[in-house]
Structures are given as C-alpha cells and as structure tokens.
Scaffold this active site. Structure first.
Site, PDB file in Angstrom:
ATOM      1  N   ASP A  79       0.840  -1.199   0.000  1.00  0.00           N
ATOM      2  CA  ASP A  79       0.000   0.000   0.000  1.00  0.00           C
ATOM      3  C   ASP A  79       0.874   1.249   0.000  1.00  0.00           C
ATOM      4  O   ASP A  79       2.024   1.238   0.452  1.00  0.00           O
ATOM      5  CB  ASP A  79      -0.972   0.006   1.184  1.00  0.00           C
ATOM      6  CG  ASP A  79      -0.279   0.072   2.540  1.00  0.00           C
ATOM      7  OD1 ASP A  79       0.709  -0.668   2.734  1.00  0.00           O
ATOM      8  OD2 ASP A  79      -0.731   0.853   3.410  1.00  0.00           O
ATOM      9  N   GLU A 143       0.079  -0.706   5.903  1.00  0.00           N
ATOM     10  CA  GLU A 143       1.142  -0.092   6.690  1.00  0.00           C
ATOM     11  C   GLU A 143       0.974   1.418   6.737  1.00  0.00           C
ATOM     12  O   GLU A 143       1.235   2.046   7.756  1.00  0.00           O
ATOM     13  CB  GLU A 143       2.505  -0.453   6.099  1.00  0.00           C
ATOM     14  CG  GLU A 143       3.685  -0.228   7.054  1.00  0.00           C
ATOM     15  CD  GLU A 143       4.245   1.181   7.028  1.00  0.00           C
ATOM     16  OE1 GLU A 143       5.017   1.528   7.932  1.00  0.00           O
ATOM     17  OE2 GLU A 143       3.932   1.945   6.089  1.00  0.00           O
TER      18      GLU A 143
END
Length: 391
Positions: A79, A143
C-alpha cells in the site's frame, strides 16, 4: 502490460520491471488494485507456498519456501499514501516511468522497489542453489493506514499457529543519504492521546455563570510539556512529547466555550512503556479536574512499543553484506518514526534496510534505477551470508 507481468516461471526476475509493475497498481490504502496478486504469481513461480490473509478490507500475504529452519523473512507493504496534487507531479505517479535513469512513482521508494529487489534477489540466489533453510515474505496492504488489519493481525495469526520466523528484514527506506549508510535496529514507541475538557458555556461578562475549559486545558498541556521524560537511553535519543493540535472552535468574541480539546504524541525510548504513559495521562487529568466544575478526560492509543534488536550475529550479517556490496559502513540506528517492525518484533529479531528515503511521501517520489539494482545485490549478499553463518 509490463515484462514483469509476463515473465515465465523459469526466467530471472528484473527488479526494475517488477517495481514498475507494482507501481502501476494504484494501491492507496486500503485499495489493493491487484498488487498482491502480481506479487503472489511471481513468488509461486519461485516455489513459494502463498497464503492470502484478509482482515477487514485489507489484503495480506504470507509466503514461505521450505520447511527447515532457520526461516529468514522479508517484510514490507504494497500500500502507498495518496499522491496529493497529481498536477504537481512531473511524471504520472502510477505510470512507473523511468527518466534519466530514475524511476518515478508512488511507492518507488516506500516501498515497492524494495519488494521487487528482494524478490529478484531471491530468484538470483535460488538460481545458484538451495539455501540451508527457509525464505518467507510477510507483505501487508495496511502499513500506511491505521495498521490495524495488516501486519499486526498477520503476526497474531502466525503466533497462534506456531509459525516460526527466526529473523526478519523490513524493506523500509532506511538509508539516509546514500544506499547502505544506515540500518535500523530499533524504533521508538509511539502513543497518541486525545484530551477533552467539558465545561459550561456562558457570557464572558458573567464568568461566574460559566466553566471555562480553556485555562484548564492550557495548564494541563503545560504540565505535560514541562516534564522531562528522560535524558535518553542506550542507542536511543531522549523521548519527546509534542502537542499536535489544540482546538476550541469558538467564533464568538463574547462567549466562553463549553469544550476544548487537544491531542499529544509521545515518541518514547525503551525507558518507558506505553501503558505507563497512558496512566500518567489519566493521573494528570484527575489533577486537572480538581476544583473544576466540569470534566477532564483522555483517550490514549499506543501505536507501538519501543524495541531494540541487540547487536549480534544477525545484525553483523546485515552490516557485513552492506559493507561488502556498497563499501559503506552502515550506522546501526534507532532514529525515525514507527514501522511494522514494531509488530514483527514479537515474532523474531528484526532490522530494517532499504533505499534512501528522502523522497518518500513526496511529490515526484523517485529512486535511481542503479540504487534499486544495488539494493537487490545487498539483499542477495544478506541471504547468502545468513545461511552460511546462521543456517
């Protein structure tokens, strides 16, 4: 479609092409956009057994090749943060274009290139022979977001299953100025706290009829900031508390407001525990509430505890691999913010090593192509030394 999408299972992986293919998946948290599928295909072609571990809206992947110990794991995230003003970019943030020897795109530094570099490094190592142990990947899509349904949940699941990971490398951009000048062996902990003081609204000319929350909150914030948390800790800088917002929302000049709020963050070294700092906040609120005709409350959230990976055979493997490959002596550092290493530490010793992080989260995030290939070479050397010395 990039070459990385169509590579035959027996072909050597090109780190740049795989990084480009990953960047072309606009996986802004919590979106995945096929990034995890792409990585899984390449890992399966390399003989990894892949498990998708979805929690909430988040795609996670745990992949392992081999059953023997030791198990060396690479951890990272697919991500990325939003691009911000796309018009301010000189290159399309999700095109993965190379210009003048530099790869542009969201995730080029943080941290799709590192994932690609480690995957290519594994392919290169396997082409030379079988390691004396296992290799694994722990990849999350959460994250950059709340980090509640990502690595934290995967680690909890692996612990419950009895999965053993002996050591872990997190591919966060740890280098400061040049590739290999810094390896992170620890991180400070982080706690956020939201303070709310509820009083009673009234007219400024008749303060006896009101209960002004602002002076109470101002004094409370002052007491918090006046405390010297510590003078530092071995390998760590001093802990620091910062007031990150103070809000009243009162448009009137003749109105005493009914509520005032503030938020603070503490980045703390191993001399503290998050629970102790949260208890301190509670104690200070009780003191602030004495004699005040209202309420003073706090809500705390511990993002992670401080940790340190003691220097030893594992940190020596990483430092020696960096030195052998780049010619630089890495600083074994604990600086910076938090990362998913704070969760992985409950599984095994963990270090962080990746690209130079100067453009992460910025407009025109970018990484020199030579640096990406250099990172792959360091990872290859880490894997080889690891199984020579620890395997």
């Amino acid at each position: 479609m990039s070459t990385a999408d169509t590579l035959a299972p027996t072909a050597a992986l090109d780190a740049l092409e795989l990084a480009q293919a990953l960047i072309r998946r606009p996986s802004v948290t919590p979106a995945d956009e096929g990034a995890m599928d792409l990585l899984q295909r390449h890992l399966e072609a390399l003989g990894f057994t892949c498990r998708r571990m979805r929690f909430g809206d988040i795609e996670n992947l745990y992949a392992r090749r081999g059953t023997a110990r030791p198990n060396l794991c690479f951890a990272g995230h697919t991500d990325v943060v939003p691009v911000g003003d796309a018009g301010a970019w000189t290159q399309d943030p999700f095109a993965g274009e190379v210009k003048d020897g530099v790869l542009f795109g969201r995730g080029a530094v943080d941290m799709k290139s590192a994932i690609a570099a480690f995957t290519a490094a594994v392919a290169a190592v396997l082409a030379r022979g079988e390691p004396a142990g296992s290799l694994s990947f722990l990849i999350t899509g959460d994250e950059e977001g709340p980090a509640l349904d990502g690595t934290k949940k995967v680690v909890e699941a692996l612990l419950a299953e009895g999965e053993v990971i002996d050591h872990c490398i997190v591919g966060e951009p740890s280098s400061a100025v040049a590739l290999g000048d810094m390896v992170k062996i620890g991180r400070r902990g982080s706690i956020n706290a939201w303070f709310t003081v509820e009083g009673r609204q009234g007219h400024v000319a008749y303060p006896q009829r009101a209960a002004n929350p602002i002076p109470v909150l101002v004094r409370l914030m002052g007491r918090l900031q006046d405390r010297v948390l510590d003078e530092g800790y071995p390998e760590f800088q001093p802990s620091n508390l910062e007031v990150t917002t103070f809000d009243v929302g009162n448009p009137g000049t003749n109105v005493i407001p009914s509520k005032a709020t503030a938020r603070v963050n503490i980045r703390f070294n191993p001399g503290h525990r998050g629970a102790d700092l949260a208890a301190w906040f509670e104690d200070e609120c009780r003191l602030a509430n004495e004699g005040f005709d209202g309420t003073v409350e706090v809500r705390s959230m511990i993002s992670g505890e401080a940790f340190l990976t003691e220097q030893g055979p594992f940190t020596a493997v990483v430092a020696d691999a960096v030195r052998d490959t780049t010619g630089r002596e890495p600083d074994l550092s604990t600086t910076g913010g938090t990362s998913d290493a704070r969760f992985i530490r409950s599984l095994c010793p963990v270090v962080e090593f990746g690209l130079v992080g100067t453009t992460m989260h910025m407009v025109d995030e970018r990484a020199p192509v030579a640096e990406i290939y250099g990172l792959q070479k360091v990872y290859e050397r880490i894997i080889s030394l690891y199984f020579e010395r620890i395997g």
